[in-house]
Design an enzyme around this catalytic site. Structure first.
Site, short mmCIF file in Angstrom:
data_model
loop_
_atom_site.label_atom_id
_atom_site.label_comp_id
_atom_site.label_asym_id
_atom_site.label_seq_id
_atom_site.Cartn_x
_atom_site.Cartn_y
_atom_site.Cartn_z
N ASP A 200 0.83 -1.20 0.00
CA ASP A 200 0.00 0.00 0.00
C ASP A 200 0.86 1.25 0.00
O ASP A 200 2.10 1.21 0.02
CB ASP A 200 -0.91 0.00 1.23
N TYR B 102 6.60 -10.86 5.89
CA TYR B 102 6.20 -9.48 6.20
C TYR B 102 6.75 -9.10 7.58
O TYR B 102 6.77 -9.92 8.50
CB TYR B 102 4.68 -9.33 6.23
#
Length: 291
Positions: A148, A243
């Site tokens: 994002d 992540y």
């Protein structure tokens, strides 16, 4: 005339009178078409020409001629091969990884990219500048995952067809190479029109990393590349993703967050987190969170 008998004053007076007559003769223009005695008539004067270039190094150089229109790069002369790139980026200046409006026209994409810059937009611009791809829609592009706005990535992977230093060979040459047990050096796929291509070794391939890093902004860096099979997809061939999230410790209960995160470990069905697309016919929504 006997000048020896003249006095000094007489000689000076004579010289002055001759000087006056000489000046009057110079100032008076000759009549049109007249020729002085003992000379030959001259042809009509030629129009002034450009001065010859000076050999003096201190004199300014003559202006360069403008070059003609650049010749379009002929991609059909070069074969293509599928590769994967591993790269990193700092996401703060960008509105995410994925380019916006993939179904729009080039002009619309350009305007959107100016307003909402993306990492992919910068990457495609560098690929086009280096003449590695013709367009993003014809290079069989795939990405491992999205990030994002403001999110950075330090091991992102994308795959696509790019220009290669390999060469097209004939069917006879391909048979000779196959008979010699070197068939792994040849590719034959739809991207090259089914023609056999003799691939170079990685050491003799284009310097993809240097080429792209010279054209990319400093916050995006290519770290490695690897040849991959035509069926390889950076998204669907990926076996796992890693992540890492960073939070300021101030005001947070880190221990409670760690205990809550452990509940995600193991196999879970994530279909409620997906945007279901019947056209993709995805049937498996289960993923395993390792830690």
């Amino acid at each position: 005339m006997d000048y020896e008998s003249w006095t000094k004053d007489e000689l000076i007076a004579k010289l002055r009178s001759l000087d006056v007559k000489c000046n009057e003769h110079v100032k008076r223009p000759p009549p049109s078409g007249s020729v002085s005695p003992g000379s030959t008539p001259l042809a009509d004067p030629a129009p002034p020409s450009d001065p010859a270039p000076s050999s003096d190094p201190a004199s300014p150089a003559p202006p360069r001629k403008r070059k003609g229109r650049m010749v379009d790069f002929d991609f059909s002369r070069f074969p293509q091969r599928k590769v994967a790139f591993k790269f990193s980026y700092l996401g703060w200046p960008y509105h995410g990884l994925a380019r916006q409006g993939n179904s729009l026209t080039s002009e619309e994409k350009h305007q959107i990219e100016l307003t909402y810059p993306t990492v992919e937009g910068a990457l495609f611009k560098a690929l086009a500048h280096c003449k590695l791809i013709t367009s993003e829609t014809t290079c069989d592009y795939s990405r491992c995952g999205r990030t994002d706005r403001g999110v950075s990535g330090f091991g992102q992977v994308v795959a696509m067809y790019v220009r290669s230093t390999g060469k097209f060979i004939t069917e006879e040459e391909a048979r000779v190479i196959v008979d010699a047990g070197q068939e792994h050096l040849i590719i034959r796929d739809a991207q090259n029109g089914g023609r056999p291509v003799l691939l170079p070794s990685n050491e003799h391939e284009l310097t993809y990393i240097n080429m792209l890093n010279k054209s990319l902004p400093p916050e995006i860096r290519i770290h490695a590349w690897s040849p991959v099979a035509p069926s390889f997809s950076a998204r669907f061939s990926c076996k796992s993703r890693f992540y890492r999230y960073f939070f300021p410790q101030s005001g947070l209960d880190i221990q409670a967050m760690q205990e809550a995160a452990k509940r995600y470990e193991g196999a879970h069905d994530f279909r409620n987190f997906c945007r279901l697309d019947p056209a993709k016919q995805i049937k498996n929504f289960e993923r395993i969170v390792q830690s």
